[in-house]
Structure formats: structure tokens, C-alpha cells
Motif scaffolding. Structure first.
Motif, mmCIF file in Angstrom:
data_model
loop_
_atom_site.group_PDB
_atom_site.id
_atom_site.type_symbol
_atom_site.label_atom_id
_atom_site.label_comp_id
_atom_site.label_asym_id
_atom_site.label_seq_id
_atom_site.Cartn_x
_atom_site.Cartn_y
_atom_site.Cartn_z
ATOM 1 N N ASP A 16 0.837 -1.197 0.000
ATOM 2 C CA ASP A 16 0.000 0.000 0.000
ATOM 3 C C ASP A 16 0.878 1.255 0.000
ATOM 4 O O ASP A 16 0.671 2.189 0.786
ATOM 5 C CB ASP A 16 -0.942 0.006 1.210
ATOM 6 N N ALA A 17 1.853 1.266 -0.892
ATOM 7 C CA ALA A 17 2.851 2.335 -0.926
ATOM 8 C C ALA A 17 2.511 3.384 -1.981
ATOM 9 O O ALA A 17 1.805 3.122 -2.953
ATOM 10 C CB ALA A 17 4.237 1.747 -1.219
ATOM 11 N N TRP A 18 3.038 4.569 -1.781
ATOM 12 C CA TRP A 18 2.932 5.671 -2.731
ATOM 13 C C TRP A 18 4.019 5.522 -3.785
ATOM 14 O O TRP A 18 5.137 5.094 -3.482
ATOM 15 C CB TRP A 18 3.102 6.991 -1.984
ATOM 16 N N ILE A 19 3.714 5.875 -5.052
ATOM 17 C CA ILE A 19 4.701 5.863 -6.120
ATOM 18 C C ILE A 19 4.858 7.269 -6.684
ATOM 19 O O ILE A 19 3.865 7.906 -7.062
ATOM 20 C CB ILE A 19 4.303 4.912 -7.270
ATOM 21 N N ASP A 20 6.087 7.762 -6.735
ATOM 22 C CA ASP A 20 6.411 9.005 -7.432
ATOM 23 C C ASP A 20 7.117 8.655 -8.739
ATOM 24 O O ASP A 20 8.206 8.065 -8.720
ATOM 25 C CB ASP A 20 7.322 9.898 -6.581
ATOM 26 N N ILE A 21 6.499 9.003 -9.863
ATOM 27 C CA ILE A 21 7.083 8.757 -11.181
ATOM 28 C C ILE A 21 7.927 9.976 -11.549
ATOM 29 O O ILE A 21 7.415 11.092 -11.633
ATOM 30 C CB ILE A 21 5.987 8.547 -12.239
ATOM 31 N N LEU A 22 9.212 9.750 -11.774
ATOM 32 C CA LEU A 22 10.143 10.849 -12.008
ATOM 33 C C LEU A 22 10.811 10.723 -13.377
ATOM 34 O O LEU A 22 11.305 9.655 -13.740
ATOM 35 C CB LEU A 22 11.226 10.849 -10.928
ATOM 36 N N HIS A 23 10.815 11.814 -14.131
ATOM 37 C CA HIS A 23 11.601 11.886 -15.363
ATOM 38 C C HIS A 23 12.433 13.162 -15.306
ATOM 39 O O HIS A 23 11.904 14.239 -15.025
ATOM 40 C CB HIS A 23 10.700 11.900 -16.600
ATOM 41 N N VAL A 24 13.726 13.037 -15.574
ATOM 42 C CA VAL A 24 14.648 14.171 -15.484
ATOM 43 C C VAL A 24 14.962 14.670 -16.883
ATOM 44 O O VAL A 24 15.296 13.882 -17.780
ATOM 45 C CB VAL A 24 15.956 13.764 -14.767
ATOM 46 N N ILE A 25 14.853 15.992 -17.063
ATOM 47 C CA ILE A 25 15.222 16.607 -18.335
ATOM 48 C C ILE A 25 16.243 17.708 -18.078
ATOM 49 O O ILE A 25 16.371 18.216 -16.965
ATOM 50 C CB ILE A 25 14.005 17.197 -19.083
ATOM 51 N N ASP A 26 16.955 18.062 -19.122
ATOM 52 C CA ASP A 26 17.930 19.140 -19.023
ATOM 53 C C ASP A 26 17.214 20.471 -18.783
ATOM 54 O O ASP A 26 16.079 20.680 -19.228
ATOM 55 C CB ASP A 26 18.754 19.212 -20.309
ATOM 56 N N GLU A 27 17.894 21.349 -18.070
ATOM 57 C CA GLU A 27 17.290 22.644 -17.757
ATOM 58 C C GLU A 27 16.997 23.459 -19.008
ATOM 59 O O GLU A 27 16.130 24.335 -19.004
ATOM 60 C CB GLU A 27 18.223 23.434 -16.832
ATOM 61 N N GLU A 28 17.716 23.197 -20.094
ATOM 62 C CA GLU A 28 17.526 23.931 -21.344
ATOM 63 C C GLU A 28 16.862 23.065 -22.405
ATOM 64 O O GLU A 28 17.008 23.310 -23.610
ATOM 65 C CB GLU A 28 18.866 24.462 -21.848
#
Length: 303
Positions: free
Chosen positions: A198-210
Motif C-alpha cells: 500500500d505504498a505511494w509511487i512518485d514517477i520521475l523523469h529528469v530533463i535538461d534545464e535547457e
């Protein structure tokens, strides 16, 4: 293919963005095989806990094998007839870890001159769809090489347990995601564990600042596709993070989660040697247990 320094989560080498599905791979979890490749108790414990969690959620058959590289140590059948006390005791210990979690766990000794080849043959012979193997930042070169060979050549999807030891009931899971062949499998593994705990999931995608607008739009589409796949809107959040270094951003965030699930590397071995791998860096330096998911199924069957 963009290099590691681009800061974004890259697509597969040799494929253009148009050729690479945003989400591919799936977790079937019908037959799970756990080879005991180490005698380190923390590593074994995490490996078994992950395997039993996945088997419990999916109703999969779980088999534990204890490989023998030495022919003089190989009894034919494991019961009370086993002649090697240390290895028999190890399987007894495995049963103690899994008896309360699953109704049935099969076990066997595996004899092979070459442990990797023996495990790969066991995968094919037992019709295994998921191979769960150990690794860790402090592991020996031999086990790293064995794990890499198994992950690359197994006729099954592979989940590698690594990162910080101490897999337990995670309240929250970090799911760093990139488009490509391993994204769906990683998402399904995270979903199965989250459902059990019964856990929370954070979906993360990293992009360049520019990053240009089209990359930002693709990133938003990717995390939304993964969120729809997980189908737990009350306990799932999406996050597109701007950062100059993808691996560092994931590692920094991992300290706030009990578990990190990430797709396997998609670079060729040569490119990983030259430029490094986000996956390898996260596995080595994350402040949580890390599961690395590798989809070895045909991509055309898993979109």
C-alpha cells in the motif's frame, strides 16, 4: 542518442525517438527463479524478500536454486540426504524466510561446471519468465560479471537487487523512468510492490534545464502514460524535474524513499564504458534499495 551529459533520460541506442515506444515491457511473474549467488546474509535477505513479495502479489511459482561450481559438492536431490552441511543449511534458512509468506517454495541444488551457464539452462528448462539476482555496490568483480552475464543472456526478464541493503515495507517508491524497452517492466514491478505494501509511487523523469519544448512535451506524455499504466491515481504522482545531471538528481531524491525502481541500461557496453550509465551510478550511490528491471522479451510483444 544523447550522451550522459545531456541530463535527460536517453532512449535506446540505435533508435530514434519515433522508433522507440514510450512504454515497453511488462511483468508477467508466473515463474520466478532465484539463484543464490552469494552467502552475504543482507544481500540474500533482500533478494528473497523482493522475490516473495512479487510472487505473493502475482501468485507466481517461486523456485530457489543453490548453484554448485564444484562437482564434489553436488548432491543429486535436496532433502535430508544432502551431503554438504553448509549449503543444506543455506536452503533451510531460505525456507525459514519464505514459509510464512508463500504456501509453497520449490528448491533444488544446481550443479554446473559454469554457474552462469547452469542458471541460464535452468531458466530455459523451467520455463522461467522472471530471474531475480543479487548485486550491490560492494560486490566482488566475479559476482558483478555473473550478474551482468545473466541479465544479458537470460531468456527471461531480469530484476537485479542492489543499492543499500535493507528491503522492507516501503511507504513510498521512487520510479525514475525513461522511454524504451525497460520502462513498462520497471513500472509493473513498482506497481506490484506498491500494491502489496500500500505504498505511494512518485514517477520521475529528469530533463535538461535547457530542454526544448518538444522534449518537455514528450516527458509529460511519458510520465502520464506510466501513471495510467499503474492505475492507482490516489497513490501515484508524476514529476518532470529539471536538472543538469540525471543520475545525481535521482540519487539525491532516493534518500526520501524506501525503494527505487529503475530500468536497465540501454547504452551499449562500449558507450557505458566511455560515458558511464545512469543506472549503474544510481545502483552504486542511491540511499535506498534499488531494483533494476531489464526486459528481455521481444519489444514488439510488449508495447
Amino acid at each position: 542518442m544523447p550522451s550522459q551529459s545531456s541530463g535527460g533520460c536517453p532512449v535506446d541506442e540505435g533508435q530514434t525517438s519515433a522508433e522507440t515506444p514510450l512504454v515497453a515491457g511488462r511483468f508477467d511473474g508466473d515463474q520466478i527463479l532465484v539463484p543464490l549467488l552469494t552467502r552475504e546474509v543482507p544481500v540474500l535477505t533482500d533478494q528473497l524478500k523482493v522475490a516473495t513479495t512479487l510472487a505473493r502479489v502475482t501468485g507466481a511459482s517461486l523456485t530457489v536454486i543453490n548453484p554448485f561450481p564444484d562437482p564434489e559438492q553436488a548432491p543429486n536431490v535436496y532433502r535430508h540426504e544432502a551431503t554438504d552441511c553448509e549449503n543444506a543449511s543455506l536452503l533451510d534458512w531460505v525456507f525459514e524466510q519464505t514459509d510464512e509468506s508463500l504456501p509453497q517454495v520449490e528448491s533444488d541444488f544446481l550443479y554446473a561446471w559454469d554457474v552462469v551457464r547452469g542458471v541460464l539452462q535452468a531458466v530455459r528448462r523451467r520455463d522461467v519468465d522472471t530471474l531475480l539476482v543479487p548485486s550491490s555496490s560492494g560486490t566482488s568483480r566475479l559476482r558483478k560479471r555473473m550478474t551482468e552475464q545473466l541479465a544479458t543472456h537470460a531468456d527471461a526478464d531480469v530484476i537485479v537487487v542492489n543499492g543499500q541493503a535493507g528491503f522492507s515495507k516501503a511507504a513510498s517508491i521512487l520510479l525514475p523512468i525513461a522511454s524504451g524497452p525497460h520502462s513498462g517492466l520497471a513500472a509493473d514491478v513498482a506497481t506490484s510492490i506498491a500494491a502489496d505494501y500500500d505504498a505511494w509511487i512518485d514517477i520521475l523523469h529528469v530533463i535538461d534545464e535547457e530542454a526544448p519544448d518538444h522534449q518537455r512535451e514528450r516527458a509529460e506524455t511519458l510520465v502520464e502514460d506510466i501513471s495510467h499504466r499503474i492505475a492507482r491515481p490516489e497513490t501515484t504522482a508524476t514529476w518532470v524535474l529539471e536538472a543538469p545531471d540525471t543520475a545525481k538528481a535521482i540519487i539525491d531524491q532516493s534518500r526520501y524513499y524506501g525503494l527505487t525502481v529503475i530500468g536497465a541500461p540501454t547504452k551499449s557496453r562500449l558507450r557505458r564504458f566511455i560515458f558511464g550509465s545512469t543506472n549503474a551510478t544510481v545502483r552504486a550511490d542511491a540511499d535506498s534499495v534499488v531494483l533494476s528491471a531489464r526486459n528481455n522479451s521481444d519489444i514488439s510483444e510488449t508495447r
